[in-house]
Write an enzyme that holds these catalytic residues in place. Sequence first.
Site, PDB file in Angstrom:
ATOM      1  N   GLU A 255       0.844  -1.196   0.000  1.00 13.88           N
ATOM      2  CA  GLU A 255       0.000   0.000   0.000  1.00 13.88           C
ATOM      3  C   GLU A 255       0.886   1.255   0.000  1.00 13.88           C
ATOM      4  OE1 GLU A 255      -1.896   0.712   3.767  1.00 13.88           O
ATOM      5  OE2 GLU A 255      -3.614   1.704   2.857  1.00 13.88           O
TER       6      GLU A 255
ATOM      7  N   LYS B  19     -10.242   0.803  -0.703  1.00 11.43           N
ATOM      8  CA  LYS B  19     -10.091   0.522   0.731  1.00 11.43           C
ATOM      9  C   LYS B  19     -11.272   1.028   1.551  1.00 11.43           C
ATOM     10  CE  LYS B  19      -6.682   1.154   4.463  1.00 11.43           C
ATOM     11  NZ  LYS B  19      -5.482   1.959   4.838  1.00 11.43           N
TER      12      LYS B  19
ATOM     13  N   CYS C 262      -4.387  -3.343   4.273  1.00 11.10           N
ATOM     14  CA  CYS C 262      -3.911  -2.839   5.569  1.00 11.10           C
ATOM     15  C   CYS C 262      -4.910  -3.023   6.715  1.00 11.10           C
ATOM     16  CB  CYS C 262      -3.485  -1.376   5.410  1.00 11.10           C
ATOM     17  SG  CYS C 262      -2.397  -0.816   6.744  1.00 11.10           S
TER      18      CYS C 262
END
Length: 506
Positions: free
Chosen positions: A83, A183, A216
Amino acid sequence: MADIPVGSCCMLVLVCFQVLSADVHRGHYIAAVYEHHVILNPNPAAITSRRSALQLMNRNLDIYEEQVIAAVKQGAQIIVFPEDGIQGFNFTRTSIYPYLDFIPYPDSVTWNPCKEEYLFNDTEVLHRLSCMALKNQVFLVVNLGTKQPCNHSDRHCPPDGRYHFNTNVVFSDSGTLIARYRKQNLYFERAFDTPPEVDYTVFNTPFAGKFGVFTCFDILFYEPTVKLIKEHNLKQAVYPTAWMNQLPLLSAVEFQQAFAVAFNINLLAANIHRPDLGMTGSGIYTASESFIYYNMEDDKGKLIVAKIPITPRRETNNNMHTSFSNSPMDHQICRKEDQEAHCEKAETGAQEAPPIFHGEMMYDNFTFMPIMEAEGEIQVCSNTLCCSLSYQRLFVSKELYALGVFDGLHTVHGTYYVQACALVKCGTLDYTSCGQEVTKATERIDFQLQGNFSTAFVFPLLLKSGITLDFADYLGWEKNHYVMQKKGASSGLITAGLYGRWYEKD
Ligand SMILES: *[C@@H]1O[C@H](CO)[C@@H](O)[C@H](O)[C@H]1NC(C)=O
Ligand SMILES: *[C@@H]1O[C@H](CO)[C@@H](O)[C@H](O)[C@H]1NC(C)=O
Ligand SMILES: *[C@@H]1O[C@H](CO)[C@@H](O)[C@H](O)[C@H]1NC(C)=O
Ligand SMILES: *[C@@H]1O[C@H](CO)[C@@H](O)[C@H](O)[C@H]1NC(C)=O
Ligand SMILES: *[C@@H]1O[C@H](CO)[C@@H](O)[C@H](O)[C@H]1NC(C)=O
Protein backbone atom coordinates in the site's frame (compact mmCIF):
# COMPACT_ATOMS: atom_id res chain seq x y z
CA MET A 1 31.86 -43.31 -19.92
CA ALA A 2 30.18 -43.35 -23.28
CA ASP A 3 30.13 -40.26 -25.42
CA ILE A 4 26.68 -38.86 -25.67
CA PRO A 5 25.96 -36.96 -28.88
CA VAL A 6 25.26 -33.31 -28.18
CA GLY A 7 21.86 -33.43 -29.88
CA SER A 8 20.41 -36.13 -27.68
CA CYS A 9 21.88 -34.52 -24.60
CA CYS A 10 19.97 -31.39 -25.32
CA MET A 11 16.83 -33.41 -26.01
CA LEU A 12 17.25 -35.14 -22.69
CA VAL A 13 17.67 -31.87 -20.85
CA LEU A 14 14.65 -30.44 -22.58
CA VAL A 15 12.47 -33.42 -21.70
CA CYS A 16 13.63 -33.35 -18.11
CA PHE A 17 12.91 -29.67 -17.88
CA GLN A 18 9.41 -30.09 -19.20
CA VAL A 19 8.60 -32.92 -16.84
CA LEU A 20 10.06 -30.98 -13.96
CA SER A 21 8.28 -27.74 -14.66
CA ALA A 22 4.96 -29.53 -14.96
CA ASP A 23 5.66 -31.35 -11.73
CA VAL A 24 6.77 -28.22 -9.89
CA HIS A 25 3.34 -26.74 -10.36
CA ARG A 26 1.25 -29.76 -9.52
CA GLY A 27 -0.96 -28.63 -6.67
CA HIS A 28 1.26 -25.59 -6.09
CA TYR A 29 1.89 -22.13 -7.40
CA ILE A 30 4.71 -19.64 -7.06
CA ALA A 31 3.91 -16.34 -5.38
CA ALA A 32 5.98 -13.23 -4.78
CA VAL A 33 5.61 -10.21 -2.52
CA TYR A 34 7.90 -7.21 -2.47
CA GLU A 35 8.59 -5.16 0.67
CA HIS A 36 9.35 -1.80 -0.89
CA HIS A 37 11.52 0.93 0.57
CA VAL A 38 9.28 3.68 -0.78
CA ILE A 39 10.88 6.87 -2.05
CA LEU A 40 8.83 9.55 -0.32
CA ASN A 41 7.99 13.08 -1.27
CA PRO A 42 9.82 15.13 1.39
CA ASN A 43 6.96 17.60 1.54
CA PRO A 44 3.73 15.72 0.86
CA ALA A 45 1.48 18.64 1.88
CA ALA A 46 2.86 20.92 -0.86
CA ILE A 47 0.88 21.31 -4.10
CA THR A 48 2.77 20.00 -7.10
CA SER A 49 2.14 19.38 -10.79
CA ARG A 50 1.07 16.11 -12.42
CA ARG A 51 4.41 16.13 -14.16
CA SER A 52 6.50 16.21 -10.99
CA ALA A 53 4.10 13.79 -9.28
CA LEU A 54 4.74 11.36 -12.14
CA GLN A 55 8.48 11.88 -11.80
CA LEU A 56 8.42 10.78 -8.18
CA MET A 57 6.06 7.87 -8.89
CA ASN A 58 8.21 6.70 -11.78
CA ARG A 59 11.21 6.39 -9.46
CA ASN A 60 9.21 3.94 -7.34
CA LEU A 61 7.85 2.24 -10.46
CA ASP A 62 11.41 1.73 -11.76
CA ILE A 63 12.06 -0.40 -8.67
CA TYR A 64 8.74 -2.23 -9.12
CA GLU A 65 9.76 -3.09 -12.67
CA GLU A 66 13.12 -4.52 -11.56
CA GLN A 67 11.40 -6.63 -8.93
CA VAL A 68 8.75 -7.93 -11.33
CA ILE A 69 11.54 -9.12 -13.62
CA ALA A 70 13.46 -10.69 -10.72
CA ALA A 71 10.32 -12.43 -9.41
CA VAL A 72 9.39 -13.85 -12.81
CA LYS A 73 12.93 -15.16 -13.21
CA GLN A 74 12.24 -17.22 -10.11
CA GLY A 75 9.01 -18.52 -11.59
CA ALA A 76 6.53 -16.22 -9.86
CA GLN A 77 3.01 -16.30 -11.29
CA ILE A 78 1.71 -13.43 -9.16
CA ILE A 79 3.44 -10.55 -7.40
CA VAL A 80 2.03 -8.20 -4.76
CA PHE A 81 3.31 -4.71 -3.90
CA PRO A 82 2.55 -2.69 -0.74
CA GLU A 83 0.00 0.00 0.00
CA ASP A 84 1.17 3.56 -0.76
CA GLY A 85 4.30 2.19 -2.43
CA ILE A 86 4.02 4.37 -5.53
CA GLN A 87 3.05 7.80 -4.20
CA GLY A 88 3.87 7.58 -0.48
CA PHE A 89 1.68 9.01 2.28
CA ASN A 90 0.80 11.98 4.49
CA PHE A 91 -0.84 13.99 1.71
CA THR A 92 -3.76 16.36 2.09
CA ARG A 93 -6.84 16.05 -0.10
CA THR A 94 -5.55 18.84 -2.32
CA SER A 95 -1.89 17.84 -2.46
CA ILE A 96 -2.58 14.23 -3.47
CA TYR A 97 -4.61 15.21 -6.52
CA PRO A 98 -1.73 15.24 -9.07
CA TYR A 99 -0.78 11.72 -7.91
CA LEU A 100 -4.17 10.20 -8.73
CA ASP A 101 -4.88 8.07 -11.78
CA PHE A 102 -8.33 7.88 -13.31
CA ILE A 103 -9.79 4.40 -13.25
CA PRO A 104 -12.98 3.17 -14.93
CA TYR A 105 -14.99 0.45 -13.25
CA PRO A 106 -13.17 -2.67 -14.41
CA ASP A 107 -16.47 -4.48 -14.77
CA SER A 108 -17.97 -1.75 -16.97
CA VAL A 109 -15.24 -2.00 -19.64
CA THR A 110 -12.60 -4.54 -20.50
CA TRP A 111 -9.51 -2.44 -20.61
CA ASN A 112 -5.89 -3.22 -21.25
CA PRO A 113 -4.09 0.05 -20.47
CA CYS A 114 -0.86 -1.13 -22.13
CA LYS A 115 -2.60 -1.89 -25.42
CA GLU A 116 -5.20 0.88 -25.22
CA GLU A 117 -3.18 3.72 -23.79
CA TYR A 118 -5.35 6.61 -25.04
CA LEU A 119 -8.77 5.39 -23.97
CA PHE A 120 -8.73 7.56 -20.83
CA ASN A 121 -6.72 10.55 -19.60
CA ASP A 122 -4.56 10.55 -16.46
CA THR A 123 -3.74 6.86 -16.54
CA GLU A 124 0.05 6.93 -16.85
CA VAL A 125 0.63 4.79 -13.77
CA LEU A 126 -1.94 2.18 -14.80
CA HIS A 127 -0.40 2.13 -18.26
CA ARG A 128 3.04 1.40 -16.94
CA LEU A 129 1.79 -1.30 -14.57
CA SER A 130 -0.27 -2.97 -17.28
CA CYS A 131 2.79 -3.11 -19.53
CA MET A 132 4.84 -4.67 -16.71
CA ALA A 133 2.24 -7.41 -16.30
CA LEU A 134 1.96 -8.00 -20.05
CA LYS A 135 5.67 -7.93 -20.80
CA ASN A 136 6.52 -10.32 -17.98
CA GLN A 137 3.32 -12.37 -18.21
CA VAL A 138 2.61 -12.21 -14.52
CA PHE A 139 -0.42 -11.30 -12.40
CA LEU A 140 0.29 -7.99 -10.74
CA VAL A 141 -1.36 -6.56 -7.61
CA VAL A 142 -0.59 -2.94 -6.86
CA ASN A 143 -1.94 -0.16 -4.66
CA LEU A 144 -2.30 3.41 -5.94
CA GLY A 145 -4.38 6.53 -5.47
CA THR A 146 -7.29 6.95 -7.88
CA LYS A 147 -9.89 9.61 -8.68
CA GLN A 148 -13.45 9.18 -9.82
CA PRO A 149 -15.65 12.10 -10.86
CA CYS A 150 -19.07 12.16 -9.24
CA ASN A 151 -22.27 14.15 -9.51
CA HIS A 152 -23.84 16.14 -6.73
CA SER A 153 -26.97 14.04 -7.25
CA ASP A 154 -24.93 11.32 -5.49
CA ARG A 155 -25.32 12.29 -1.83
CA HIS A 156 -21.90 10.84 -0.95
CA CYS A 157 -20.13 12.90 -3.61
CA PRO A 158 -17.54 15.21 -1.97
CA PRO A 159 -17.99 18.97 -2.52
CA ASP A 160 -15.12 19.10 -5.03
CA GLY A 161 -17.01 16.74 -7.35
CA ARG A 162 -14.73 13.75 -7.21
CA TYR A 163 -13.87 10.78 -5.05
CA HIS A 164 -10.31 10.00 -4.04
CA PHE A 165 -9.82 6.31 -3.37
CA ASN A 166 -7.00 4.28 -1.84
CA THR A 167 -7.18 1.55 -4.48
CA ASN A 168 -5.71 -1.87 -5.22
CA VAL A 169 -5.67 -2.86 -8.86
CA VAL A 170 -5.06 -6.29 -10.34
CA PHE A 171 -3.71 -6.94 -13.83
CA SER A 172 -3.83 -10.34 -15.47
CA ASP A 173 -0.73 -11.74 -17.13
CA SER A 174 -1.91 -10.19 -20.40
CA GLY A 175 -2.05 -6.72 -18.86
CA THR A 176 -5.84 -6.48 -18.61
CA LEU A 177 -7.22 -4.65 -15.60
CA ILE A 178 -9.27 -7.43 -14.01
CA ALA A 179 -10.11 -6.08 -10.54
CA ARG A 180 -10.09 -3.01 -8.38
CA TYR A 181 -10.67 -2.70 -4.67
CA ARG A 182 -11.26 0.60 -2.87
CA LYS A 183 -10.09 0.52 0.73
CA GLN A 184 -12.96 0.47 3.20
CA ASN A 185 -11.27 0.94 6.57
CA LEU A 186 -9.12 4.02 6.09
CA TYR A 187 -6.54 4.67 8.76
CA PHE A 188 -6.64 8.44 9.30
CA GLU A 189 -6.02 9.09 5.58
CA ARG A 190 -7.40 12.57 5.09
CA ALA A 191 -6.53 12.54 1.37
CA PHE A 192 -8.93 9.65 0.66
CA ASP A 193 -12.68 8.92 0.75
CA THR A 194 -14.44 5.80 1.96
CA PRO A 195 -16.23 4.25 -1.04
CA PRO A 196 -20.01 4.91 -1.15
CA GLU A 197 -20.60 1.16 -1.10
CA VAL A 198 -18.35 -1.62 0.22
CA ASP A 199 -16.27 -3.37 -2.43
CA TYR A 200 -16.11 -7.16 -2.18
CA THR A 201 -13.36 -7.88 -4.65
CA VAL A 202 -12.23 -11.24 -5.94
CA PHE A 203 -10.34 -12.13 -9.10
CA ASN A 204 -9.70 -15.40 -10.81
CA THR A 205 -6.41 -16.96 -11.86
CA PRO A 206 -5.70 -20.05 -13.96
CA PHE A 207 -3.07 -21.29 -11.47
CA ALA A 208 -4.78 -20.99 -8.06
CA GLY A 209 -8.42 -20.05 -8.59
CA LYS A 210 -10.01 -17.15 -6.74
CA PHE A 211 -8.14 -14.54 -4.71
CA GLY A 212 -9.69 -12.01 -2.33
CA VAL A 213 -8.37 -8.46 -2.08
CA PHE A 214 -8.18 -6.13 0.93
CA THR A 215 -5.82 -3.52 2.33
CA CYS A 216 -3.91 -2.84 5.57
CA PHE A 217 -6.32 -1.88 8.41
CA ASP A 218 -9.13 -3.88 6.72
CA ILE A 219 -7.56 -7.01 8.19
CA LEU A 220 -9.05 -6.16 11.60
CA PHE A 221 -12.64 -5.78 10.40
CA TYR A 222 -15.59 -7.88 9.32
CA GLU A 223 -16.41 -5.66 6.32
CA PRO A 224 -15.22 -6.46 3.76
CA THR A 225 -12.52 -8.92 4.81
CA VAL A 226 -14.23 -11.63 6.81
CA LYS A 227 -17.44 -11.48 4.79
CA LEU A 228 -15.46 -11.76 1.56
CA ILE A 229 -13.51 -14.82 2.71
CA LYS A 230 -16.59 -16.58 4.05
CA GLU A 231 -18.94 -15.81 1.17
CA HIS A 232 -16.50 -16.86 -1.51
CA ASN A 233 -14.96 -19.65 0.53
CA LEU A 234 -11.58 -18.17 -0.37
CA LYS A 235 -8.30 -20.02 -0.08
CA GLN A 236 -6.06 -17.19 -1.32
CA ALA A 237 -5.84 -13.50 -0.53
CA VAL A 238 -3.59 -10.62 -1.58
CA TYR A 239 -2.89 -7.93 0.96
CA PRO A 240 -1.03 -4.67 0.26
CA THR A 241 -0.32 -2.87 3.54
CA ALA A 242 1.57 0.03 5.10
CA TRP A 243 1.59 -1.24 8.66
CA MET A 244 3.29 0.36 11.61
CA ASN A 245 4.30 -2.41 13.95
CA GLN A 246 2.92 -2.51 17.42
CA LEU A 247 4.11 -5.08 19.89
CA PRO A 248 3.25 -7.22 21.73
CA LEU A 249 0.11 -8.18 19.75
CA LEU A 250 0.06 -6.34 16.43
CA SER A 251 3.42 -6.65 14.76
CA ALA A 252 2.85 -7.08 11.01
CA VAL A 253 4.26 -10.58 10.54
CA GLU A 254 2.74 -11.78 13.80
CA PHE A 255 -0.78 -10.80 12.85
CA GLN A 256 -0.47 -11.73 9.17
CA GLN A 257 0.44 -15.29 10.14
CA ALA A 258 -2.33 -15.43 12.75
CA PHE A 259 -4.82 -14.34 10.08
CA ALA A 260 -3.68 -17.01 7.61
CA VAL A 261 -3.87 -19.69 10.30
CA ALA A 262 -7.23 -18.57 11.67
CA PHE A 263 -8.90 -18.66 8.24
CA ASN A 264 -6.82 -21.54 6.88
CA ILE A 265 -5.92 -19.40 3.91
CA ASN A 266 -2.84 -18.48 1.88
CA LEU A 267 -2.04 -14.81 2.45
CA LEU A 268 0.33 -12.79 0.24
CA ALA A 269 1.18 -9.74 2.32
CA ALA A 270 3.41 -6.90 1.13
CA ASN A 271 4.35 -4.12 3.56
CA ILE A 272 6.25 -0.87 3.11
CA HIS A 273 9.85 -0.94 4.26
CA ARG A 274 10.45 2.16 6.38
CA PRO A 275 12.09 1.17 9.69
CA ASP A 276 12.22 4.88 10.55
CA LEU A 277 8.39 4.82 10.66
CA GLY A 278 8.11 1.37 12.29
CA MET A 279 7.11 -0.24 8.99
CA THR A 280 8.53 -3.62 8.06
CA GLY A 281 7.11 -7.13 8.00
CA SER A 282 5.89 -8.90 4.86
CA GLY A 283 5.35 -12.50 4.02
CA ILE A 284 3.86 -15.37 2.12
CA TYR A 285 1.81 -17.39 4.57
CA THR A 286 0.11 -20.73 4.30
CA ALA A 287 -1.73 -22.22 7.25
CA SER A 288 1.39 -24.18 8.21
CA GLU A 289 4.38 -22.31 6.81
CA SER A 290 5.52 -18.68 6.69
CA PHE A 291 8.14 -17.04 4.47
CA ILE A 292 8.73 -13.67 6.02
CA TYR A 293 10.89 -10.56 6.00
CA TYR A 294 11.33 -8.35 9.03
CA ASN A 295 14.26 -5.96 9.19
CA MET A 296 14.54 -2.90 11.39
CA GLU A 297 18.28 -2.62 10.80
CA ASP A 298 18.66 -1.12 7.35
CA ASP A 299 16.79 0.35 4.43
CA LYS A 300 16.79 -2.67 2.15
CA GLY A 301 13.61 -3.71 0.40
CA LYS A 302 13.07 -7.42 -0.09
CA LEU A 303 11.60 -9.75 -2.66
CA ILE A 304 10.09 -12.93 -1.22
CA VAL A 305 9.27 -15.75 -3.63
CA ALA A 306 7.78 -19.02 -2.43
CA LYS A 307 6.13 -22.09 -3.86
CA ILE A 308 2.99 -22.84 -1.90
CA PRO A 309 0.17 -25.38 -2.07
CA ILE A 310 -3.03 -24.17 -3.74
CA THR A 311 -5.06 -25.77 -0.98
CA PRO A 312 -3.77 -24.70 2.41
CA ARG A 313 -3.73 -27.38 5.05
CA ARG A 314 -3.23 -26.77 8.71
CA GLU A 315 -0.70 -29.27 9.96
CA THR A 316 -1.18 -29.05 13.69
CA ASN A 317 -1.23 -32.17 15.71
CA ASN A 318 -4.78 -32.89 16.62
CA ASN A 319 -3.89 -34.87 19.71
CA MET A 320 -3.41 -32.68 22.70
CA HIS A 321 -0.32 -33.42 24.70
CA THR A 322 -1.28 -35.28 27.78
CA SER A 323 1.35 -34.00 30.19
CA PHE A 324 -0.86 -31.00 30.71
CA SER A 325 -4.01 -31.33 32.71
CA ASN A 326 -6.93 -31.85 30.36
CA SER A 327 -9.01 -29.32 32.18
CA PRO A 328 -6.87 -26.79 33.97
CA MET A 329 -10.07 -25.13 35.15
CA ASP A 330 -10.57 -28.00 37.59
CA HIS A 331 -7.72 -27.08 39.84
CA GLN A 332 -6.93 -23.53 39.04
CA ILE A 333 -5.29 -21.03 41.29
CA CYS A 334 -6.96 -17.70 41.07
CA ARG A 335 -8.28 -14.83 43.07
CA LYS A 336 -11.34 -12.76 43.39
CA GLU A 337 -10.77 -9.36 41.83
CA ASP A 338 -13.45 -6.68 41.87
CA GLN A 339 -16.39 -8.16 40.02
CA GLU A 340 -14.08 -9.44 37.32
CA ALA A 341 -12.75 -12.77 38.42
CA HIS A 342 -14.73 -15.38 40.17
CA CYS A 343 -13.30 -18.80 40.40
CA GLU A 344 -12.58 -21.30 43.07
CA LYS A 345 -9.31 -21.75 44.84
CA ALA A 346 -9.38 -25.49 44.60
CA GLU A 347 -5.82 -26.45 45.23
CA THR A 348 -5.16 -26.92 48.89
CA GLY A 349 -1.76 -26.16 50.33
CA ALA A 350 -0.73 -24.29 47.20
CA GLN A 351 1.56 -21.31 47.44
CA GLU A 352 -0.03 -17.97 47.77
CA ALA A 353 -1.71 -17.02 44.52
CA PRO A 354 0.22 -14.52 42.42
CA PRO A 355 -0.97 -10.91 42.58
CA ILE A 356 -3.35 -9.42 40.04
CA PHE A 357 -2.46 -6.02 38.63
CA HIS A 358 -3.56 -3.72 35.82
CA GLY A 359 -1.36 -2.44 33.07
CA GLU A 360 -1.69 -0.66 29.77
CA MET A 361 -0.90 -2.78 26.75
CA MET A 362 -1.38 -1.16 23.35
CA TYR A 363 -3.60 1.50 25.00
CA ASP A 364 -5.91 -1.09 26.55
CA ASN A 365 -6.31 -1.69 30.27
CA PHE A 366 -5.26 -5.33 30.69
CA THR A 367 -5.67 -7.36 33.83
CA PHE A 368 -2.43 -9.26 34.48
CA MET A 369 -1.11 -12.05 36.63
CA PRO A 370 2.63 -12.81 36.70
CA ILE A 371 3.96 -16.33 36.39
CA MET A 372 6.00 -17.01 39.50
CA GLU A 373 6.84 -20.69 39.62
CA ALA A 374 8.75 -23.16 37.48
CA GLU A 375 5.41 -24.61 36.50
CA GLY A 376 1.82 -23.96 37.36
CA GLU A 377 -1.67 -23.01 36.35
CA ILE A 378 -3.18 -19.58 36.59
CA GLN A 379 -6.31 -17.82 35.48
CA VAL A 380 -7.29 -14.19 35.03
CA CYS A 381 -10.61 -12.75 33.96
CA SER A 382 -12.02 -9.50 32.63
CA ASN A 383 -15.72 -8.95 31.97
CA THR A 384 -16.93 -12.26 30.54
CA LEU A 385 -13.56 -13.53 29.32
CA CYS A 386 -11.47 -15.85 31.49
CA CYS A 387 -8.00 -16.85 30.29
CA SER A 388 -6.11 -19.73 31.79
CA LEU A 389 -2.56 -20.84 31.38
CA SER A 390 -0.77 -24.08 32.24
CA TYR A 391 2.96 -23.56 31.95
CA GLN A 392 6.24 -25.29 32.43
CA ARG A 393 9.39 -23.20 32.18
CA LEU A 394 12.26 -25.10 30.65
CA PHE A 395 14.67 -23.02 32.67
CA VAL A 396 13.76 -20.13 34.90
CA SER A 397 15.52 -17.03 33.67
CA LYS A 398 15.66 -13.58 35.12
CA GLU A 399 12.76 -12.56 32.91
CA LEU A 400 9.28 -11.59 33.97
CA TYR A 401 6.28 -13.03 32.14
CA ALA A 402 2.63 -12.27 32.79
CA LEU A 403 -0.72 -13.54 31.59
CA GLY A 404 -2.95 -10.67 30.52
CA VAL A 405 -6.63 -10.48 29.66
CA PHE A 406 -8.66 -7.73 28.03
CA ASP A 407 -12.33 -7.75 27.09
CA GLY A 408 -13.45 -4.35 25.90
CA LEU A 409 -13.68 -1.70 23.23
CA HIS A 410 -10.32 -0.51 21.94
CA THR A 411 -10.64 3.21 21.24
CA VAL A 412 -7.19 4.57 20.38
CA HIS A 413 -6.22 4.81 16.66
CA GLY A 414 -9.47 3.16 15.65
CA THR A 415 -12.47 1.70 17.44
CA TYR A 416 -12.93 -2.03 17.61
CA TYR A 417 -13.90 -4.60 20.22
CA VAL A 418 -11.16 -6.93 21.41
CA GLN A 419 -11.17 -10.04 23.56
CA ALA A 420 -7.58 -11.10 24.18
CA CYS A 421 -5.61 -13.57 26.25
CA ALA A 422 -1.85 -13.04 26.09
CA LEU A 423 1.22 -14.42 27.77
CA VAL A 424 3.81 -11.67 27.33
CA LYS A 425 7.38 -11.07 28.32
CA CYS A 426 7.51 -7.85 30.35
CA GLY A 427 10.00 -5.07 29.60
CA THR A 428 11.83 -5.36 32.93
CA LEU A 429 11.29 -7.18 36.22
CA ASP A 430 8.82 -4.49 37.21
CA TYR A 431 5.09 -5.25 36.90
CA THR A 432 4.49 -1.85 35.33
CA SER A 433 6.60 -2.95 32.36
CA CYS A 434 4.20 -5.72 31.33
CA GLY A 435 2.66 -4.81 27.98
CA GLN A 436 5.70 -2.87 26.79
CA GLU A 437 7.32 -3.55 23.44
CA VAL A 438 9.90 -6.32 23.78
CA THR A 439 11.83 -7.89 20.91
CA LYS A 440 14.22 -10.30 22.64
CA ALA A 441 13.69 -13.14 25.08
CA THR A 442 15.61 -16.23 26.18
CA GLU A 443 13.06 -18.22 28.11
CA ARG A 444 11.43 -21.21 26.50
CA ILE A 445 8.07 -22.12 27.98
CA ASP A 446 5.81 -25.07 27.31
CA PHE A 447 2.26 -23.90 27.66
CA GLN A 448 -1.40 -24.36 27.11
CA LEU A 449 -3.32 -21.11 26.82
CA GLN A 450 -7.09 -20.95 26.62
CA GLY A 451 -9.99 -18.57 26.93
CA ASN A 452 -13.79 -18.76 26.89
CA PHE A 453 -14.28 -16.27 24.07
CA SER A 454 -17.67 -14.91 23.06
CA THR A 455 -16.58 -14.62 19.43
CA ALA A 456 -15.66 -17.34 16.96
CA PHE A 457 -12.94 -15.13 15.47
CA VAL A 458 -9.76 -15.81 17.42
CA PHE A 459 -6.32 -15.12 15.91
CA PRO A 460 -3.49 -17.21 17.38
CA LEU A 461 -0.27 -15.23 17.93
CA LEU A 462 3.07 -16.91 18.56
CA LEU A 463 6.04 -14.57 18.45
CA LYS A 464 9.58 -15.52 19.38
CA SER A 465 12.80 -13.71 20.15
CA GLY A 466 14.05 -11.46 17.36
CA ILE A 467 10.54 -11.18 15.82
CA THR A 468 10.48 -14.70 14.45
CA LEU A 469 7.37 -16.84 14.19
CA ASP A 470 6.38 -20.25 15.39
CA PHE A 471 3.36 -22.50 14.97
CA ALA A 472 1.32 -24.00 17.76
CA ASP A 473 1.18 -27.78 18.23
CA TYR A 474 -2.53 -27.63 18.82
CA LEU A 475 -5.19 -25.02 18.11
CA GLY A 476 -8.92 -25.31 18.34
CA TRP A 477 -12.14 -25.23 20.28
CA GLU A 478 -12.69 -27.49 23.25
CA LYS A 479 -16.32 -26.96 24.15
CA ASN A 480 -16.55 -23.18 24.65
CA HIS A 481 -12.82 -22.59 25.09
CA TYR A 482 -10.35 -21.77 22.36
CA VAL A 483 -7.08 -23.56 23.13
CA MET A 484 -3.50 -23.08 21.94
CA GLN A 485 -0.76 -25.43 23.00
CA LYS A 486 2.98 -25.40 22.34
CA LYS A 487 5.79 -27.56 23.65
CA GLY A 488 9.45 -27.81 22.85
CA ALA A 489 10.05 -24.35 21.41
CA SER A 490 13.60 -23.71 20.30
CA SER A 491 13.85 -20.01 21.13
CA GLY A 492 12.70 -17.45 23.67
CA LEU A 493 9.04 -16.47 23.87
CA ILE A 494 7.90 -12.87 23.38
CA THR A 495 4.14 -13.33 23.00
CA ALA A 496 1.71 -16.24 22.98
CA GLY A 497 -1.68 -14.74 22.39
CA LEU A 498 -5.25 -15.42 21.46
CA TYR A 499 -6.52 -12.21 19.87
CA GLY A 500 -10.28 -12.33 19.53
CA ARG A 501 -12.32 -9.85 17.50
CA TRP A 502 -15.93 -9.47 18.56
CA TYR A 503 -17.08 -7.67 15.43
CA GLU A 504 -20.72 -7.26 16.47
CA LYS A 505 -19.67 -5.05 19.40
CA ASP A 506 -17.57 -2.55 17.39
C1 LIG B 1 3.22 11.09 8.66
O1 LIG B 1 2.42 11.62 9.68
C2 LIG B 1 2.55 10.95 10.91
C3 LIG B 1 1.56 11.50 11.88
O2 LIG B 1 1.02 12.70 11.45
C4 LIG B 1 3.96 11.08 11.42
O3 LIG B 1 4.11 10.37 12.62
C5 LIG B 1 4.89 10.48 10.39
O4 LIG B 1 6.23 10.68 10.78
C6 LIG B 1 4.68 11.13 9.05
N1 LIG B 1 5.44 10.42 8.07
C7 LIG B 1 6.16 11.02 7.15
C8 LIG B 1 6.87 10.13 6.23
O5 LIG B 1 6.22 12.23 7.07
C1 LIG C 1 -8.13 14.12 -22.48
O1 LIG C 1 -7.80 15.45 -22.22
C2 LIG C 1 -7.76 16.26 -23.38
C3 LIG C 1 -7.21 17.63 -23.00
O2 LIG C 1 -7.82 18.10 -21.84
C4 LIG C 1 -9.17 16.33 -23.96
O3 LIG C 1 -9.16 17.09 -25.14
C5 LIG C 1 -9.62 14.90 -24.30
O4 LIG C 1 -10.95 14.92 -24.76
C6 LIG C 1 -9.50 14.00 -23.09
N1 LIG C 1 -9.74 12.64 -23.49
C7 LIG C 1 -10.55 11.83 -22.85
C8 LIG C 1 -10.65 10.44 -23.34
O5 LIG C 1 -11.21 12.18 -21.87
C1 LIG D 1 -23.46 13.27 -14.08
O1 LIG D 1 -24.77 13.42 -14.50
C2 LIG D 1 -24.90 13.68 -15.90
C3 LIG D 1 -26.34 13.99 -16.20
O2 LIG D 1 -27.21 13.09 -15.57
C4 LIG D 1 -24.38 12.45 -16.66
O3 LIG D 1 -24.48 12.67 -18.03
C5 LIG D 1 -22.96 12.20 -16.28
O4 LIG D 1 -22.49 11.01 -16.88
C6 LIG D 1 -22.82 12.06 -14.77
N1 LIG D 1 -21.41 12.00 -14.44
C7 LIG D 1 -20.93 11.11 -13.59
C8 LIG D 1 -19.47 11.15 -13.32
O5 LIG D 1 -21.61 10.27 -13.03
C1 LIG E 1 -8.02 -0.53 34.80
O1 LIG E 1 -9.12 -1.28 35.25
C2 LIG E 1 -9.19 -1.42 36.65
C3 LIG E 1 -10.33 -2.36 37.01
O2 LIG E 1 -11.42 -2.19 36.19
C4 LIG E 1 -9.32 -0.07 37.30
O3 LIG E 1 -9.34 -0.20 38.70
C5 LIG E 1 -8.16 0.80 36.89
O4 LIG E 1 -8.32 2.11 37.39
C6 LIG E 1 -8.04 0.85 35.38
N1 LIG E 1 -6.82 1.55 35.01
C7 LIG E 1 -6.81 2.57 34.19
C8 LIG E 1 -5.49 3.20 33.92
O5 LIG E 1 -7.82 2.99 33.67
C1 LIG F 1 -16.16 -17.57 31.16
O1 LIG F 1 -15.88 -18.20 32.39
C2 LIG F 1 -16.20 -17.41 33.53
C3 LIG F 1 -15.74 -18.15 34.76
O2 LIG F 1 -16.12 -19.46 34.72
C4 LIG F 1 -17.71 -17.14 33.55
O3 LIG F 1 -18.06 -16.34 34.64
C5 LIG F 1 -18.07 -16.43 32.27
O4 LIG F 1 -19.46 -16.22 32.19
C6 LIG F 1 -17.63 -17.26 31.07
N1 LIG F 1 -17.90 -16.50 29.87
C7 LIG F 1 -18.64 -16.98 28.89
C8 LIG F 1 -18.81 -16.11 27.70
O5 LIG F 1 -19.16 -18.06 28.94
